[in-house]
Design a protein around this motif. Sequence first.
Motif, PDB file in Angstrom:
ATOM      1  N   ALA A 103       0.846  -1.185   0.000  1.00  0.00           N
ATOM      2  CA  ALA A 103       0.000   0.000   0.000  1.00  0.00           C
ATOM      3  C   ALA A 103       0.882   1.236   0.000  1.00  0.00           C
ATOM      4  N   THR A 104       0.539   2.211  -0.843  1.00  0.00           N
ATOM      5  CA  THR A 104       1.233   3.491  -0.837  1.00  0.00           C
ATOM      6  C   THR A 104       0.190   4.602  -0.901  1.00  0.00           C
ATOM      7  N   ALA A 105       0.470   5.679  -0.175  1.00  0.00           N
ATOM      8  CA  ALA A 105      -0.458   6.810  -0.137  1.00  0.00           C
ATOM      9  C   ALA A 105       0.196   8.022  -0.779  1.00  0.00           C
ATOM     10  N   ASN A 106      -0.472   8.591  -1.783  1.00  0.00           N
ATOM     11  CA  ASN A 106      -0.034   9.822  -2.435  1.00  0.00           C
ATOM     12  C   ASN A 106      -1.143  10.843  -2.268  1.00  0.00           C
ATOM     13  N   GLY A 107      -1.030  11.695  -1.253  1.00  0.00           N
ATOM     14  CA  GLY A 107      -2.101  12.667  -0.978  1.00  0.00           C
ATOM     15  C   GLY A 107      -3.361  11.942  -0.563  1.00  0.00           C
ATOM     16  N   GLN A 108      -4.449  12.133  -1.316  1.00  0.00           N
ATOM     17  CA  GLN A 108      -5.725  11.489  -1.008  1.00  0.00           C
ATOM     18  C   GLN A 108      -5.958  10.248  -1.859  1.00  0.00           C
ATOM     19  N   ILE A 109      -4.924   9.787  -2.567  1.00  0.00           N
ATOM     20  CA  ILE A 109      -5.062   8.585  -3.396  1.00  0.00           C
ATOM     21  C   ILE A 109      -4.284   7.450  -2.745  1.00  0.00           C
ATOM     22  N   LEU A 110      -4.975   6.330  -2.527  1.00  0.00           N
ATOM     23  CA  LEU A 110      -4.369   5.141  -1.932  1.00  0.00           C
ATOM     24  C   LEU A 110      -4.187   4.101  -3.026  1.00  0.00           C
ATOM     25  N   GLU A 111      -2.942   3.652  -3.205  1.00  0.00           N
ATOM     26  CA  GLU A 111      -2.645   2.640  -4.217  1.00  0.00           C
ATOM     27  C   GLU A 111      -2.408   1.307  -3.520  1.00  0.00           C
ATOM     28  N   LEU A 112      -3.148   0.289  -3.938  1.00  0.00           N
ATOM     29  CA  LEU A 112      -3.055  -1.029  -3.314  1.00  0.00           C
ATOM     30  C   LEU A 112      -2.649  -2.077  -4.344  1.00  0.00           C
ATOM     31  N   SER A 113      -1.687  -2.918  -3.975  1.00  0.00           N
ATOM     32  CA  SER A 113      -1.322  -4.095  -4.769  1.00  0.00           C
ATOM     33  C   SER A 113      -1.747  -5.300  -3.944  1.00  0.00           C
ATOM     34  N   LEU A 114      -2.784  -5.996  -4.399  1.00  0.00           N
ATOM     35  CA  LEU A 114      -3.392  -7.056  -3.588  1.00  0.00           C
ATOM     36  C   LEU A 114      -3.386  -8.413  -4.283  1.00  0.00           C
ATOM     37  N   GLY A 115      -2.397  -8.647  -5.142  1.00  0.00           N
ATOM     38  CA  GLY A 115      -2.307  -9.938  -5.799  1.00  0.00           C
ATOM     39  C   GLY A 115      -3.132 -10.052  -7.060  1.00  0.00           C
ATOM     40  N   TYR A 116      -3.803  -8.984  -7.460  1.00  0.00           N
ATOM     41  CA  TYR A 116      -4.522  -8.990  -8.720  1.00  0.00           C
ATOM     42  C   TYR A 116      -3.538  -8.640  -9.841  1.00  0.00           C
ATOM     43  N   SER A 117      -3.975  -8.734 -11.085  1.00  0.00           N
ATOM     44  CA  SER A 117      -3.108  -8.420 -12.219  1.00  0.00           C
ATOM     45  C   SER A 117      -2.895  -6.914 -12.376  1.00  0.00           C
ATOM     46  N   ALA A 140      -2.998  -2.807 -10.229  1.00  0.00           N
ATOM     47  CA  ALA A 140      -3.033  -2.062  -8.969  1.00  0.00           C
ATOM     48  C   ALA A 140      -4.413  -1.418  -8.821  1.00  0.00           C
ATOM     49  N   ILE A 141      -4.834  -1.215  -7.583  1.00  0.00           N
ATOM     50  CA  ILE A 141      -6.130  -0.605  -7.302  1.00  0.00           C
ATOM     51  C   ILE A 141      -5.878   0.779  -6.714  1.00  0.00           C
ATOM     52  N   TYR A 142      -6.512   1.802  -7.288  1.00  0.00           N
ATOM     53  CA  TYR A 142      -6.385   3.176  -6.820  1.00  0.00           C
ATOM     54  C   TYR A 142      -7.711   3.598  -6.204  1.00  0.00           C
ATOM     55  N   ILE A 143      -7.649   4.134  -4.987  1.00  0.00           N
ATOM     56  CA  ILE A 143      -8.858   4.597  -4.298  1.00  0.00           C
ATOM     57  C   ILE A 143      -8.664   6.071  -3.966  1.00  0.00           C
ATOM     58  N   PRO A 197     -12.063  10.615   0.499  1.00  0.00           N
ATOM     59  CA  PRO A 197     -12.644  11.931   0.762  1.00  0.00           C
ATOM     60  C   PRO A 197     -11.637  12.837   1.482  1.00  0.00           C
ATOM     61  N   LYS A 198     -11.799  14.155   1.313  1.00  0.00           N
ATOM     62  CA  LYS A 198     -10.843  15.096   1.896  1.00  0.00           C
ATOM     63  C   LYS A 198     -10.886  15.117   3.427  1.00  0.00           C
ATOM     64  N   GLU A 199     -11.960  14.606   4.028  1.00  0.00           N
ATOM     65  CA  GLU A 199     -12.083  14.589   5.491  1.00  0.00           C
ATOM     66  C   GLU A 199     -11.209  13.512   6.136  1.00  0.00           C
ATOM     67  N   ILE A 200     -10.669  12.610   5.323  1.00  0.00           N
ATOM     68  CA  ILE A 200      -9.892  11.489   5.857  1.00  0.00           C
ATOM     69  C   ILE A 200      -8.414  11.687   5.560  1.00  0.00           C
ATOM     70  N   LYS A 201      -7.585  11.517   6.610  1.00  0.00           N
ATOM     71  CA  LYS A 201      -6.134  11.557   6.431  1.00  0.00           C
ATOM     72  C   LYS A 201      -5.658  10.117   6.329  1.00  0.00           C
ATOM     73  N   VAL A 202      -4.801   9.843   5.357  1.00  0.00           N
ATOM     74  CA  VAL A 202      -4.324   8.471   5.147  1.00  0.00           C
ATOM     75  C   VAL A 202      -2.801   8.441   5.225  1.00  0.00           C
ATOM     76  N   GLU A 203      -2.305   7.335   5.776  1.00  0.00           N
ATOM     77  CA  GLU A 203      -0.868   7.115   5.871  1.00  0.00           C
ATOM     78  C   GLU A 203      -0.619   5.624   5.654  1.00  0.00           C
ATOM     79  N   LEU A 248     -12.147  -5.106  -0.814  1.00  0.00           N
ATOM     80  CA  LEU A 248     -11.318  -5.385  -1.993  1.00  0.00           C
ATOM     81  C   LEU A 248     -10.619  -6.741  -1.883  1.00  0.00           C
ATOM     82  N   ARG A 249     -10.268  -7.147  -0.655  1.00  0.00           N
ATOM     83  CA  ARG A 249      -9.652  -8.464  -0.435  1.00  0.00           C
ATOM     84  C   ARG A 249      -9.914  -8.849   1.019  1.00  0.00           C
ATOM     85  N   LYS A 250     -11.083  -9.471   1.255  1.00  0.00           N
ATOM     86  CA  LYS A 250     -11.451  -9.862   2.619  1.00  0.00           C
ATOM     87  C   LYS A 250     -10.522 -10.969   3.111  1.00  0.00           C
TER      88      LYS A 250
END
Length: 184
Positions: free
Chosen positions: A96-110, A112-115, A118-124, A155-157
Amino acid sequence: MSRIGKSPIAIPAGVTVQVKGNEVTVKGPKGELVQEVNPDIEVKVEDGHVVLTRPDDEREHRAMHGLYRALIHNMVVGVSEGYKKEMELVGVGYRATANGQILELSLGYSHAIYIKLPKEIKVEAKTERNKNPLIILESSDKQLLGQVCAKIRSLRKPEPYKGKGIKFVGEIIRRKSGKSANAK
């Protein structure tokens, strides 16, 4: 009487609660939240406490009494202290990598997933050697934070055989034994 609904909500220092009609606004150091309340439930601010009352003991009014008390309490705690959720990615190559308000996830799929969060949430996103990657989400809005966490988790339970997937830190996954345990 509703046990939750009848207990008053203490307003901490630095937090203001305003009631206009059937709209409750809570302002504090972490932000501002607004909640619309059913017109049957009466909200009053009295000497440092928020008190909710209902007109009668009808089943619907009893349910709403406790609900709105809990929602307003969550708002007061959110704007004063805030809420924090930590999620753990369990699995080989999960990142998982966070660039501002965009979260990039590599979860074993072919792919990457970008999420876009919302601006009210801080992500790290934290990645330490020999430890599972962590996603740390912070917000003053408990409902929004829970909804975003549920979306990320979906996305990956976590699966019951190896425990791979996205889980909350401290969450216990019920594990199953594989087919080798059933053979005699």
